[in-house]
Design a protein around this motif. Structure first.
Motif, mmCIF file in Angstrom:
data_model
loop_
_atom_site.group_PDB
_atom_site.id
_atom_site.type_symbol
_atom_site.label_atom_id
_atom_site.label_comp_id
_atom_site.label_asym_id
_atom_site.label_seq_id
_atom_site.Cartn_x
_atom_site.Cartn_y
_atom_site.Cartn_z
ATOM 1 N N HIS A 31 47.870 45.225 41.737
ATOM 2 C CA HIS A 31 46.497 45.304 41.236
ATOM 3 C C HIS A 31 45.607 44.449 42.134
ATOM 4 N N PRO A 32 44.624 45.038 42.839
ATOM 5 C CA PRO A 32 43.828 44.261 43.787
ATOM 6 C C PRO A 32 42.752 43.419 43.109
ATOM 7 N N LEU A 33 42.572 42.225 43.617
ATOM 8 C CA LEU A 33 41.479 41.347 43.224
ATOM 9 C C LEU A 33 40.668 41.021 44.470
ATOM 10 N N ALA A 34 39.448 40.499 44.262
ATOM 11 C CA ALA A 34 38.565 40.231 45.395
ATOM 12 C C ALA A 34 38.028 38.809 45.311
ATOM 13 N N PHE A 35 37.735 38.256 46.468
ATOM 14 C CA PHE A 35 37.052 36.970 46.500
ATOM 15 C C PHE A 35 35.587 37.196 46.120
#
Length: 375
Positions: A181-185
């Motif tokens: 599951h991608p997360l972002a800064f």
């Protein structure tokens, strides 16, 4: 007087009762022995017509035409022709005037009904849903910084394959295929109000679960969304066990809005690199759809507290051209209340990998490595 036939085949006159004999016509000379001529046949009688009157068929047609046009049958052909032209012109004029009158009446009748039609159209338009919303994950750029969380540990084979390349897009695609599951800064709000910046610094480094919210409307009149709020927040402990980090090389601003789950006061706030950054978004902005503006949308950074996985809904406030304003609970495509999932970094992951600026570094095995201090 009768005749008898002699032995030689000639007819002889016989005395009649008066004692006389029947003679042959003069000049035919019964005495001369000539035979009596045959009676000539009269030629058939032909009708005699003058050029002025024409044939009987013409006379019959002219009689009918004269009666229909109301012209004296004895009138000249020129007069009859003139009457025929006048009558044809009158017939055409009557037809044209009748057609024009019907068109004018129909136009007047439709114009009379326009207000009623407009009212019905407005009632139908107002009865339609003001807008619908769809949410799609805002995928990180594999060539830039990103974080991936997985609900399980990587196997030895998977670890070997992952760390065999330092190419960001290759690692991103591989982890996505494994269920990551991608997360972002999040955006750097360097121009936000001091109060907001200080509150951010006090907390641990944050990661955002980014998504795009699209707003659609089929209304003929405009619909304006001028506020929203987070509702029905439900959080639990994160179940993520593996974290893979490709850290940023600097800070950047991104166009959109930011909101914490549960939200901070004044959120959502503007994240654009413009005037008003870090201030309440709906204080100076709104979303307009309908009335020819078929869609609108926002890029949203949702930030859950570290170690939590949350689900939440949204209520939006709107006003329309019918002076109607109210709060509505956003729903998904199935008509159920919209639920948005927001993930965060687990507090104690079992595997934690860094790469990009550094070689592949297993922070779960080397916690004091310099790369591991970033998160």
């Amino acid at each position: 007087m009768t005749t008898t036939t002699s032995s030689d085949g000639t007819q002889e006159p016989q005395p009649d009762d008066a004692g006389g004999t029947s003679g042959v016509p003069a000049g035919q000379g019964g005495d001369s022995g000539g035979s009596a001529p045959s009676t000539p046949t009269s030629p058939p009688q032909q009708s005699q017509t003058s050029p002025a009157t024409g044939s009987p068929a013409d006379e019959s047609f002219e009689a009918i035409a004269s009666e229909m046009f109301g012209v004296d049958p004895g009138a000249s052909r020129r007069k009859k022709a003139r009457w025929a032209v006048l009558l044809s012109a009158r017939t055409v004029l009557t037809f044209v005037c009748g057609t024009l009158a019907a068109a004018v009446f129909a136009y007047w009748l439709s114009g009379w009904d326009i207000p009623a039609q407009n009212d019905k159209q407005k009632q139908y338009d107002a009865s339609q849903a003001p807008f619908t919303v769809s949410v799609q994950p805002n995928e990180s750029d594999p060539d830039q910084e990103w974080v991936m969380v997985l609900d399980r540990e990587l196997t030895v084979a998977e670890t070997k394959k992952l760390t065999s390349s330092t190419d960001g897009p290759t690692a991103f695609s591989y982890l996505k295929a494994l269920g990551g599951h991608p997360l972002a800064f999040p955006a750097a709000l360097v121009d936000a109000p001091d109060q907001y910046i200080k509150r951010t610094v006090k907390n641990e480094p944050e990661l955002a679960d980014s998504f795009k919210m699209s707003v659609l409307s089929t209304r003929n009149s405009a619909v304006i969304i001028n506020d929203w709020k987070v509702t029905d927040v439900s959080c639990r402990q994160s179940t993520a066990k593996t974290v893979v980090v490709r850290p940023p090389q600097g800070e950047a601003a991104y166009q959109g809005i930011r909101i914490h789950v549960p939200p901070w006061a004044g959120e959502p706030v503007l994240t654009d690199d413009t005037k008003g950054q870090g201030e309440p978004y709906f204080g100076t902005h709104y979303i307009e759809v309908g009335g020819g503006q078929s869609s609108g949308g926002l890029s949203v950074e949702a930030i859950a507290r570290r170690g939590q996985s949350c689900e939440w809904g949204v209520k939006a406030h709107y006003v329309d051209a019918y002076q109607k304003g109210q709060w509505v609970q956003l729903k998904d495509e199935k008509g159920k209340p919209l639920r948005i999932r927001t993930e965060s970094l687990p507090l104690h992951p079992r595997q934690k990998w860094f790469f990009g600026l550094y070689p592949w570094t297993p922070c779960h095995l080397k916690p004091r490595a310099s790369a591991c201090e970033l998160l």
